[in-house]
Design a protein around this motif. Structure first.
Motif, mmCIF file in Angstrom:
data_model
loop_
_atom_site.group_PDB
_atom_site.id
_atom_site.type_symbol
_atom_site.label_atom_id
_atom_site.label_comp_id
_atom_site.label_asym_id
_atom_site.label_seq_id
_atom_site.Cartn_x
_atom_site.Cartn_y
_atom_site.Cartn_z
ATOM 1 N N LYS A 117 -10.788 29.816 22.093
ATOM 2 C CA LYS A 117 -11.353 30.615 23.184
ATOM 3 C C LYS A 117 -12.423 29.864 23.979
ATOM 4 N N VAL A 118 -12.365 28.530 23.953
ATOM 5 C CA VAL A 118 -13.352 27.755 24.699
ATOM 6 C C VAL A 118 -13.054 27.793 26.192
ATOM 7 N N VAL A 119 -11.781 27.927 26.534
ATOM 8 C CA VAL A 119 -11.372 27.897 27.936
ATOM 9 C C VAL A 119 -10.823 29.256 28.355
ATOM 10 N N ASP A 120 -11.199 29.678 29.532
ATOM 11 C CA ASP A 120 -10.677 30.908 30.108
ATOM 12 C C ASP A 120 -9.355 30.582 30.800
ATOM 13 N N MET A 121 -8.237 30.943 30.175
ATOM 14 C CA MET A 121 -6.930 30.593 30.708
ATOM 15 C C MET A 121 -6.538 31.448 31.915
ATOM 16 N N HIS A 122 -7.423 32.337 32.343
ATOM 17 C CA HIS A 122 -7.202 33.100 33.573
ATOM 18 C C HIS A 122 -7.958 32.475 34.749
ATOM 19 N N ASN A 123 -8.672 31.407 34.472
ATOM 20 C CA ASN A 123 -9.474 30.731 35.496
ATOM 21 C C ASN A 123 -8.770 29.436 35.902
ATOM 22 N N PRO A 124 -8.186 29.355 37.105
ATOM 23 C CA PRO A 124 -7.438 28.163 37.529
ATOM 24 C C PRO A 124 -8.279 26.891 37.484
ATOM 25 N N GLU A 125 -9.566 27.003 37.795
ATOM 26 C CA GLU A 125 -10.433 25.824 37.787
ATOM 27 C C GLU A 125 -10.567 25.251 36.382
ATOM 28 N N GLU A 126 -10.706 26.129 35.399
ATOM 29 C CA GLU A 126 -10.839 25.649 34.030
ATOM 30 C C GLU A 126 -9.513 25.114 33.498
ATOM 31 N N ILE A 127 -8.417 25.743 33.874
ATOM 32 C CA ILE A 127 -7.107 25.240 33.447
ATOM 33 C C ILE A 127 -6.870 23.843 34.020
ATOM 34 N N LYS A 128 -7.184 23.658 35.297
ATOM 35 C CA LYS A 128 -7.017 22.352 35.920
ATOM 36 C C LYS A 128 -7.893 21.310 35.255
ATOM 37 N N PHE A 129 -9.129 21.694 34.976
ATOM 38 C CA PHE A 129 -10.011 20.743 34.314
ATOM 39 C C PHE A 129 -9.464 20.357 32.949
ATOM 40 N N LEU A 130 -8.952 21.347 32.224
ATOM 41 C CA LEU A 130 -8.409 21.079 30.897
ATOM 42 C C LEU A 130 -7.242 20.097 30.971
ATOM 43 N N GLU A 131 -6.357 20.301 31.926
ATOM 44 C CA GLU A 131 -5.215 19.394 32.086
ATOM 45 C C GLU A 131 -5.689 17.981 32.399
ATOM 46 N N ASN A 132 -6.661 17.862 33.308
ATOM 47 C CA ASN A 132 -7.186 16.542 33.646
ATOM 48 C C ASN A 132 -7.893 15.896 32.457
ATOM 49 N N LEU A 133 -8.594 16.723 31.705
ATOM 50 C CA LEU A 133 -9.326 16.218 30.551
ATOM 51 C C LEU A 133 -8.403 15.536 29.555
ATOM 52 N N PHE A 134 -7.295 16.199 29.219
ATOM 53 C CA PHE A 134 -6.405 15.635 28.215
ATOM 54 C C PHE A 134 -5.557 14.496 28.775
ATOM 55 N N THR A 135 -5.284 14.520 30.069
ATOM 56 C CA THR A 135 -4.605 13.375 30.677
ATOM 57 C C THR A 135 -5.480 12.135 30.573
ATOM 58 N N ARG A 136 -6.760 12.300 30.903
ATOM 59 C CA ARG A 136 -7.687 11.167 30.826
ATOM 60 C C ARG A 136 -7.918 10.736 29.382
ATOM 61 N N ALA A 137 -7.998 11.739 28.474
ATOM 62 C CA ALA A 137 -8.181 11.395 27.064
ATOM 63 C C ALA A 137 -7.026 10.545 26.559
ATOM 64 N N SER A 138 -5.823 10.875 26.989
ATOM 65 C CA SER A 138 -4.655 10.089 26.609
ATOM 66 C C SER A 138 -4.749 8.669 27.148
ATOM 67 N N LEU A 139 -5.215 8.532 28.392
ATOM 68 C CA LEU A 139 -5.394 7.195 28.978
ATOM 69 C C LEU A 139 -6.425 6.379 28.206
ATOM 70 N N VAL A 140 -7.544 7.009 27.883
ATOM 71 C CA VAL A 140 -8.594 6.314 27.131
ATOM 72 C C VAL A 140 -8.054 5.826 25.790
ATOM 73 N N LEU A 141 -7.340 6.699 25.110
ATOM 74 C CA LEU A 141 -6.798 6.343 23.806
ATOM 75 C C LEU A 141 -5.832 5.169 23.915
ATOM 76 N N ARG A 142 -4.955 5.199 24.915
ATOM 77 C CA ARG A 142 -4.013 4.093 25.099
ATOM 78 C C ARG A 142 -4.739 2.775 25.349
ATOM 79 N N GLU A 143 -5.788 2.841 26.170
ATOM 80 C CA GLU A 143 -6.527 1.616 26.482
ATOM 81 C C GLU A 143 -7.207 1.048 25.234
ATOM 82 N N LEU A 144 -7.797 1.906 24.422
ATOM 83 C CA LEU A 144 -8.430 1.422 23.199
ATOM 84 C C LEU A 144 -7.404 0.820 22.234
#
Length: 443
Positions: free
Chosen positions: A194-221
């Protein structure tokens, strides 16, 4: 052991042992000075037994919505003094949904909320001003373990690691390797808490970007690790995974290289001390290394540059923008050339001080217990119940990869050495209530 005869209890719930267990032991030892008996152990024990434990002080690891339902609400309703600190809020400081970690109902039920330093205190006052009278800036017992006293406590462990592995590059991952397979797994986990409000488009978008970037960081390391594995077989590389990583994908990855190993157990502090250089990208472990004055570097290649300013570690630590810069930093440090590190952390010391209280002379664990005792007295807290272990639910399973098994003897030995290194004027007896759950009382 069946019935204990003390009535002043402190409960220290621990989610990830590598991150929290040692600091909770330190807090339990400081609590002995004020006459508390403490129960320290895995969080599942407290979730299942909060209705059966004698009321006392509950020290929680966060104030999110899921923890409100699991333990904060039932503890508060039974008259517990509820306090704690968000164990995961030190490093992140530009996350749009970070305010959701401060769930209003959790703060309402809490008696007091500790903060790491000025930055979190001001952020909490801005996001949840109605509870500002509950916020206490105290730092964290985890920071105490980075002081000279803490380094002395970990020194035997660090020396043993040095004998086993020699010089090595320590790579700290703050993202599940499962993220390489996409965002679905991580998104479900965050939604479930329940950390993210899945009815809030801004938070959903941020969440998607967050994990996309996290995946990139992990690949680079992992690309850096592959480079060392293929081109520098003489360099030992130790990977410390994210605490919630089950290790299956990572085991397949490291099997390609003879000089790369994965370590899933134990606290990070002795590994930092023993390493030649610590490498990460936006990881709290890098902050710990800086506070221990041990060489560390954040890897921020161009592909993840827009992700870098979310974490204080990437502001405080030296930055490597290319794989070659990481290699250069490792071999410079191996040769004893560390000016690149020491000169940088001098320039960022003032920034670091905004985020956490850090003093060998006044430990955060002492400050916290002073405040907890004050809360106890002001509440006029009185409890006549005794801890009856025969009444507890001890039957649940023992598998918990976030909290590997630890023996009673090891915990007693840790307590004894911690008392000596931190000069705590107590004598402590440790008893095992069940695997991963321990009772700390005065002898």
């Amino acid at each position: 052991m069946s019935v204990m005869d003390t009535i002043k209890y402190l409960y220290l719930s621990t989610e990830v042992s590598a991150r929290e267990f040692d600091s909770k032991i330190l807090l339990a030892l400081q609590a002995l000075r004020n006459g508390y008996t403490s129960v320290v152990g895995e969080d599942h024990f407290f979730y299942r037994n909060i209705e059966k434990l004698p009321p006392g002080v509950l020290f929680e690891k966060c104030f999110t919505a899921d923890h409100y339902d699991l333990i904060i609400k039932p503890a508060s309703e039974r008259g517990f003094i509820v306090t704690g600190i968000d164990e995961e809020q030190l490093n992140s400081f530009k996350t749009p949904f970070m305010h959701r970690r401060a769930y209003p109902e959790s703060l309402e039920a809490a008696t007091a909320v500790f903060t790491w330093g000025d930055h979190q205190l001001l952020k909490m006052m801005k996001e949840r001003p109605q509870y500002k009278y509950k916020y206490i800036k105290a730092g964290s017992p985890r920071i105490d373990l980075l002081t000279p006293q803490g380094c002395e406590f970990y020194r035997p462990h660090a020396e043993a690691l040095k004998k086993i592995f020699g010089d090595f590059l320590l790579v700290n991952l703050n993202t599940h390797v499962e993220h390489l397979g996409g965002n679905e797994y991580a998104t479900k986990a965050v939604v479930a808490t329940k950390v993210v409000d899945m009815h809030n488009p801004e938070e959903i978008k941020f969440l998607e970007n967050l994990f996309t970037r996290a995946s990139l960081v992990l690949r680079e390391l992992l690309n850096v690790v592959s480079y060392f594995g293929e081109n520098h077989p003489e360099v030992t590389v130790i990977i410390r995974p994210h605490p919630a990583d089950n290790g299956q994908e990572l085991a397949r990855f490291v099997s390609q290289y003879d000089n790369v190993k994965t370590i899933f157990y134990g606290p990070p502090e002795p590994w930092l001390q023993a390493s030649t250089l610590s490498l990460s990208s936006g990881c709290t472990t890098s902050l710990m290394s800086v506070m221990m004055d041990h060489p560390t570097i954040s890897y921020i290649p161009p592909s993840v540059a827009d992700y870098s300013d979310r974490h204080i570690a990437n502001v405080v630590c030296p930055i490597a923008e290319s794989r070659g810069a990481v290699v250069d930093a490792y071999f410079k440090t191996l040769a004893g050339e560390t000016e690149w590190f020491t000169s940088h952390i001098k320039t960022t010391a003032a920034i670091r001080e905004k985020f956490t209280e850090f003093s060998p002379d006044k430990l955060s664990s002492v400050t916290m217990m002073e405040h907890i005792e004050k809360l106890y007295v002001e509440r006029g807290f009185s409890n006549e119940e005794r801890l009856d272990c025969n009444a507890l639910d001890l039957s649940y399973g023992v598998s918990n990869y976030k909290f590997p098994m630890v023996s009673l003897g090891d915990v007693q030995e840790m307590a004894d050495r911690m008392i000596k290194c931190f000069d705590i004027p107590v004598q402590c007896r440790v008893e095992e209530i069940r695997p991963r759950v321990f009772l700390f009382s005065a002898e």
